[in-house]
Design a protein around this motif. Structure first.
Motif, PDB file in Angstrom:
ATOM      1  N   GLU A 102       0.812  -1.218   0.000  1.00 26.15           N
ATOM      2  CA  GLU A 102       0.000   0.000   0.000  1.00 26.15           C
ATOM      3  C   GLU A 102       0.844   1.266   0.000  1.00 26.15           C
ATOM      4  O   GLU A 102       0.357   2.344  -0.342  1.00 26.15           O
ATOM      5  CB  GLU A 102      -0.928   0.008   1.222  1.00 26.15           C
ATOM      6  N   SER A 103       2.099   1.163   0.397  1.00 24.14           N
ATOM      7  CA  SER A 103       2.957   2.352   0.454  1.00 24.14           C
ATOM      8  C   SER A 103       3.667   2.627  -0.863  1.00 24.14           C
ATOM      9  O   SER A 103       4.357   3.637  -0.991  1.00 24.14           O
ATOM     10  CB  SER A 103       4.004   2.200   1.563  1.00 24.14           C
ATOM     11  N   PHE A 104       3.466   1.766  -1.870  1.00 25.72           N
ATOM     12  CA  PHE A 104       4.179   1.948  -3.133  1.00 25.72           C
ATOM     13  C   PHE A 104       3.609   3.146  -3.886  1.00 25.72           C
ATOM     14  O   PHE A 104       2.399   3.244  -4.100  1.00 25.72           O
ATOM     15  CB  PHE A 104       4.058   0.704  -4.022  1.00 25.72           C
ATOM     16  N   ALA A 105       4.500   4.022  -4.333  1.00 23.49           N
ATOM     17  CA  ALA A 105       4.067   5.168  -5.128  1.00 23.49           C
ATOM     18  C   ALA A 105       3.850   4.764  -6.582  1.00 23.49           C
ATOM     19  O   ALA A 105       3.053   5.384  -7.295  1.00 23.49           O
ATOM     20  CB  ALA A 105       5.106   6.282  -5.046  1.00 23.49           C
ATOM     21  N   SER A 106       4.558   3.741  -7.021  1.00 24.33           N
ATOM     22  CA  SER A 106       4.404   3.244  -8.386  1.00 24.33           C
ATOM     23  C   SER A 106       4.569   1.737  -8.375  1.00 24.33           C
ATOM     24  O   SER A 106       4.985   1.151  -7.372  1.00 24.33           O
ATOM     25  CB  SER A 106       5.440   3.889  -9.316  1.00 24.33           C
ATOM     26  N   GLN A 107       4.241   1.126  -9.483  1.00 26.33           N
ATOM     27  CA  GLN A 107       4.300  -0.336  -9.555  1.00 26.33           C
ATOM     28  C   GLN A 107       5.735  -0.841  -9.448  1.00 26.33           C
ATOM     29  O   GLN A 107       6.656  -0.281 -10.019  1.00 26.33           O
ATOM     30  CB  GLN A 107       3.689  -0.822 -10.870  1.00 26.33           C
ATOM     31  N   LYS A 108       5.901  -1.906  -8.690  1.00 32.09           N
ATOM     32  CA  LYS A 108       7.188  -2.582  -8.597  1.00 32.09           C
ATOM     33  C   LYS A 108       7.070  -3.948  -9.254  1.00 32.09           C
ATOM     34  O   LYS A 108       5.991  -4.550  -9.281  1.00 32.09           O
ATOM     35  CB  LYS A 108       7.627  -2.736  -7.133  1.00 32.09           C
ATOM     36  N   VAL A 109       8.212  -4.426  -9.759  1.00 28.98           N
ATOM     37  CA  VAL A 109       8.258  -5.719 -10.433  1.00 28.98           C
ATOM     38  C   VAL A 109       9.219  -6.628  -9.666  1.00 28.98           C
ATOM     39  O   VAL A 109      10.341  -6.229  -9.345  1.00 28.98           O
ATOM     40  CB  VAL A 109       8.733  -5.569 -11.894  1.00 28.98           C
ATOM     41  N   PHE A 110       8.752  -7.838  -9.383  1.00 32.09           N
ATOM     42  CA  PHE A 110       9.599  -8.841  -8.734  1.00 32.09           C
ATOM     43  C   PHE A 110       9.792 -10.002  -9.697  1.00 32.09           C
ATOM     44  O   PHE A 110       8.815 -10.555 -10.214  1.00 32.09           O
ATOM     45  CB  PHE A 110       8.961  -9.334  -7.435  1.00 32.09           C
ATOM     46  N   ILE A 111      11.049 -10.360  -9.965  1.00 29.66           N
ATOM     47  CA  ILE A 111      11.357 -11.448 -10.896  1.00 29.66           C
ATOM     48  C   ILE A 111      12.173 -12.500 -10.164  1.00 29.66           C
ATOM     49  O   ILE A 111      13.230 -12.195  -9.594  1.00 29.66           O
ATOM     50  CB  ILE A 111      12.142 -10.944 -12.120  1.00 29.66           C
ATOM     51  N   LEU A 112      11.680 -13.719 -10.180  1.00 33.82           N
ATOM     52  CA  LEU A 112      12.422 -14.851  -9.619  1.00 33.82           C
ATOM     53  C   LEU A 112      13.015 -15.654 -10.772  1.00 33.82           C
ATOM     54  O   LEU A 112      12.280 -16.155 -11.624  1.00 33.82           O
ATOM     55  CB  LEU A 112      11.511 -15.738  -8.776  1.00 33.82           C
ATOM     56  N   ILE A 113      14.348 -15.770 -10.795  1.00 38.30           N
ATOM     57  CA  ILE A 113      15.001 -16.611 -11.803  1.00 38.30           C
ATOM     58  C   ILE A 113      15.201 -17.977 -11.179  1.00 38.30           C
ATOM     59  O   ILE A 113      16.031 -18.166 -10.293  1.00 38.30           O
ATOM     60  CB  ILE A 113      16.351 -16.016 -12.246  1.00 38.30           C
ATOM     61  N   SER A 114      14.412 -18.928 -11.636  1.00 41.23           N
ATOM     62  CA  SER A 114      14.463 -20.276 -11.097  1.00 41.23           C
ATOM     63  C   SER A 114      15.124 -21.196 -12.122  1.00 41.23           C
ATOM     64  O   SER A 114      15.889 -20.735 -12.969  1.00 41.23           O
ATOM     65  CB  SER A 114      13.047 -20.754 -10.756  1.00 41.23           C
ATOM     66  N   SER A 115      14.864 -22.477 -12.015  1.00 39.07           N
ATOM     67  CA  SER A 115      15.530 -23.460 -12.872  1.00 39.07           C
ATOM     68  C   SER A 115      14.530 -24.423 -13.485  1.00 39.07           C
ATOM     69  O   SER A 115      13.502 -24.742 -12.870  1.00 39.07           O
ATOM     70  CB  SER A 115      16.556 -24.254 -12.041  1.00 39.07           C
ATOM     71  N   LEU A 153       2.220  -4.386  -7.377  1.00 47.11           N
ATOM     72  CA  LEU A 153       3.306  -5.370  -7.341  1.00 47.11           C
ATOM     73  C   LEU A 153       2.998  -6.485  -8.328  1.00 47.11           C
ATOM     74  O   LEU A 153       2.023  -7.216  -8.170  1.00 47.11           O
ATOM     75  CB  LEU A 153       3.474  -5.947  -5.934  1.00 47.11           C
ATOM     76  N   SER A 154       3.846  -6.599  -9.347  1.00 51.06           N
ATOM     77  CA  SER A 154       3.689  -7.644 -10.352  1.00 51.06           C
ATOM     78  C   SER A 154       4.876  -8.594 -10.243  1.00 51.06           C
ATOM     79  O   SER A 154       6.018  -8.150 -10.180  1.00 51.06           O
ATOM     80  CB  SER A 154       3.627  -7.027 -11.747  1.00 51.06           C
ATOM     81  N   SER A 155       4.611  -9.878 -10.193  1.00 52.83           N
ATOM     82  CA  SER A 155       5.698 -10.846 -10.000  1.00 52.83           C
ATOM     83  C   SER A 155       5.766 -11.811 -11.177  1.00 52.83           C
ATOM     84  O   SER A 155       4.744 -12.147 -11.783  1.00 52.83           O
ATOM     85  CB  SER A 155       5.497 -11.625  -8.699  1.00 52.83           C
ATOM     86  N   TYR A 156       7.003 -12.261 -11.466  1.00 47.52           N
ATOM     87  CA  TYR A 156       7.250 -13.170 -12.589  1.00 47.52           C
ATOM     88  C   TYR A 156       8.246 -14.244 -12.169  1.00 47.52           C
ATOM     89  O   TYR A 156       9.110 -14.026 -11.308  1.00 47.52           O
ATOM     90  CB  TYR A 156       7.820 -12.402 -13.786  1.00 47.52           C
ATOM     91  N   VAL A 157       8.117 -15.404 -12.821  1.00 46.88           N
ATOM     92  CA  VAL A 157       9.073 -16.498 -12.626  1.00 46.88           C
ATOM     93  C   VAL A 157       9.640 -16.865 -13.988  1.00 46.88           C
ATOM     94  O   VAL A 157       8.898 -17.063 -14.955  1.00 46.88           O
ATOM     95  CB  VAL A 157       8.415 -17.725 -11.975  1.00 46.88           C
TER      96      VAL A 157
END
Length: 700
Positions: free
Chosen positions: A127-140, A194-198
């Motif tokens: 809720e404190s984010f001023a703009s969208q953040k992206v989280f990327i997990l590099i897996s295997s 918050l957008s997340s990717y794998v």
């Protein structure tokens, strides 16, 4: 307003964990050179207008964690943080637009736990984010390792992202699979914040190598005849060049696609055996051998996770990646089709560059001694003409005689037989010597061999003339009708880069030859008449206009002239110092852990042995000193005793006259006086005795 929006997106701050490690380092370095929004330039025609997609003209700002801060921070990183506790790390993550956690290479349980904590902590502050953040997990792709084929009747049909719900992880990659689920789950809550990717990456290669480094190093060193393949080698290993993986991450950041799970592999579907075979062929001996898989665990260079990656058998295809992104592939077809470029990357980034040296000079100046020392120092190949010819003959004979054991093809055996026959015919026609044409061909083959191309060489006293140099180093790809009167295009891959001419006066050389042991002189063909003839021939050949040194001068490879004038320097220390200063540091692998351990063991043994010898020597010297001092003390005491005896004798001799006088003249009167004193018993015996003696002396 549009300008303000564009200005606000001018750059993005990207966090990457462990940026000093192979995969993360390559990805972070790649992103630091990428313009934000650069992968959007070739968007599909039915997509948004190009002006809206190309939002920025600045590059990504890279920040990240490193294991320690003892050395300099990577030049591509804006900021680096040492391993911090999570309360300190969270504010760093909140400052970033993109957070990338890489758990694809040798990830520990702590690192995977940190990745899941990071997405959870960001989600808690959403809720404190001023703009969208992206989280990327590099897996295997090891999280797909145990998945059943897409079609049981046709195992060659690959799996795709559409088979996500059917995927089964490798037993040792359960934590990776759980982390993937957590990241995808938390990214669905509020995608505008918050957008997340794998990204499930294949086995990574390129840029100096990591997983495949063992095979590259074994091939480059050339210390084994066959590079090992652990297990049957028929398993298909999904792979991706590490810079192509970095390109996938760039596209995820730029596109923010609606699909949140991507497989990142190339199109190769190469087997383990094929991969090792091509590495060995291009970089090493060209042969492989299959050994039990268990032997991989005995290799210190491979971790358990590495063995798992090399043992996987998985056909998988990245459908979403190709449909969604604009990738500029480095190696789309895989490592086998792009092996030459991958090998060049490996050599350049590992600084495994050949050192090619040519040593020239008159006979007996010490070329072979210097060459052997240089080869030992730089780990190069000592090239002596006769040894190269003998080695070629032996190799051809072994190829012919051992064809059945080696399993060589009939064509290869026939070719070896033809070459051997050609060499023997030439020797029969030339009184045991090969024709110049064959000598040049054999020498070119040697210089073009994989070991010489990998490590480098020291040419010992060859070529001897301008024409020989032209024939040895000419470019074989030049046109057949190239004018032979002109300087041919030289082969840059075998031409020496350092030319050293060792020089000495005739008198110095003659004296050196005369002082050689007879057996050495005979072996070197340095009999008096023969040596003088060779020296005269050398001097004559090197005063003409076209000498071998002129050849190198014309190619702008200017020889260095080094004077040899110290007869009491058998190790050529001064010459070696000049050469190593000009050539520089070795360009090869340092000692392996086993070699370093052996060197340390030998050093410790030598130190202990030296201490024992020094202690024994010190005790011996102490004993000798003590014995010497005892002997000196005994001698001194003997002298003192003798001196005292002589003094006593001298005193006795000197006191005899006085004693005789006293006995003759003093003692009788004194005796009489004392007797009279006893009779008189005076009050003062001394005065009585004195008066008595004085009176009697006067009377006498």
């Amino acid at each position: 307003m549009a300008d303000e929006k564009k200005e606000s997106y001018r750059t993005k701050r990207v966090f990457v964990n462990n940026i000093e490690q192979y995969s993360s380092k390559c990805i972070a370095k790649f992103l630091s050179t990428c313009i934000v929004g650069g992968s959007l330039e070739e968007a599909e025609e039915d997509g948004p207008p190009a002006d809206e997609l190309t939002l920025q003209d600045g590059t990504f700002q890279i920040v990240g964690t490193i294991s320690n801060n003892d050395g300099e921070n990577p030049s591509f990183a804006l900021e680096c943080y040492t391993s911090q506790n999570r309360d300190q790390l969270l504010p760093r993550l909140l400052e970033c637009d993109v957070v990338v956690y890489n758990i694809s290479e040798n990830a520990t349980a702590e690192l995977i736990d940190e990745a899941t904590w990071a997405i959870s902590a960001l989600h808690s502050d959403i809720e404190s984010f001023a703009s969208q953040k992206v989280f990327i997990l590099i897996s295997s792709v090891m999280t797909w390792a145990m998945s059943k084929p897409a079609d049981p009747n046709d195992p060659e049909i690959p799996l795709t992202e559409d088979d996500y719900r059917r995927k089964r992880h490798h037993p040792n990659f359960k934590e990776h699979a759980n982390a993937e689920k957590t990241v995808l789950k938390l990214g669905k809550t509020k995608k505008s914040k918050l957008s997340s990717y794998v990204v499930a990456a294949g086995a990574q290669y390129g840029m100096g190598e990591n997983l495949l480094h063992y095979f590259f190093k074994a091939s480059w060193l050339g210390e084994i005849a066959r590079v090992p393949v652990f297990g049957p080698g028929t398993n298909v290993i999904p792979t991706i060049h590490v810079n192509d993986l970095a390109g996938v991450i760039q596209n995820v950041i730029d596109h923010k696609p609606k699909i949140h799970y991507f497989i990142a592999v190339d199109d190769s579907n190469n087997t383990f055996e094929d991969i090792v075979k091509i590495i060995s062929f291009v970089l090493g001996p060209g042969k492989i051998k299959k050994v039990p898989k268990e032997e991989a665990y005995l290799t210190n260079a491979l971790t358990n996770a590495d063995v798992d990656h090399l043992s996987v058998n998985l056909r998988i295809e990245p459908i979403f990646l190709k449909e969604t992104f604009n990738l500029h592939w480095v190696s789309e077809a895989g490592i086998i089709d792009n092996i030459n470029g991958v090998v060049e990357e490996y050599k350049l980034l590992r600084l495994l560059l050949p050192i090619r040296i040519c040593l020239l000079g008159p006979p007996a100046v010490g070329k072979s001694t210097v060459a052997e020392t240089l080869c030992k120092h730089y780990k190069l190949h000592h090239i002596k003409l006769q040894e190269v010819i003998d080695e070629k003959m032996q190799h051809l004979e072994e190829a012919v005689n051992g064809a059945e054991q080696e399993g060589e093809s009939e064509e290869a055996v026939s070719n070896a037989q033809d070459q051997l026959d050609s060499l023997k015919d030439s020797m029969e026609q030339n009184e045991g010597r090969l024709s110049d044409r064959l000598v040049y061909r054999i020498m070119r083959d040697k210089l073009n061999s994989t070991p010489c191309r990998n490590h480098g060489f020291v040419l010992d006293g060859f070529p001897k003339s301008y024409d020989q140099a032209k024939e040895i180093f000419y470019d074989e790809d030049m046109e057949p009708d190239y004018p032979r009167s002109k300087m041919p295009a030289y082969n840059k891959k075998i031409i020496p880069e350092f030319i050293f001419s060792l020089e000495a006066s005739d008198d110095f050389l003659k004296e050196r030859v005369q002082n050689l042991p007879e057996s050495v002189a005979e072996k070197m063909r340095y009999s008096k008449d023969e040596y003088l003839s060779r020296l005269k021939k050398y001097r004559k050949a090197n005063v003409e206009d076209e000498t071998v040194l002129n050849y190198f001068d014309e190619l702008e490879i200017h020889p260095e002239h080094i004077e040899v004038n110290n007869a009491v320097d058998p190790e050529y220390g001064a010459v070696m110092e000049k050469i190593t200063r000009l050539v520089g540091h070795p360009r090869n692998y340092g000692p392996t852990p086993e070699e370093r351990e052996e060197m340390e063991r030998k050093s410790a043994e030598e130190t202990a042995q030296r201490l024992v010898l020094e202690t024994a020597d010190w005790k011996r010297r102490e004993a000798e000193t003590a014995a010497k001092m005892a002997a000196q003390l005994e001698e001194w005491n003997r002298h003192v005793t003798e001196v005292k005896r002589q003094e006593r004798e001298l005193l006795v001799a000197r006191s005899a006259p006085l004693r005789n006088y006293l006995m003759s003249y003093v003692m009788p009167s004194l005796t009489e006086g004392m007797m009279e004193c006893c009779k008189a018993k005076p009050d003062d015996p001394v005065d009585f005795l004195a008066e008595y003696l004085l009176r009697n002396n006067s009377q006498d």
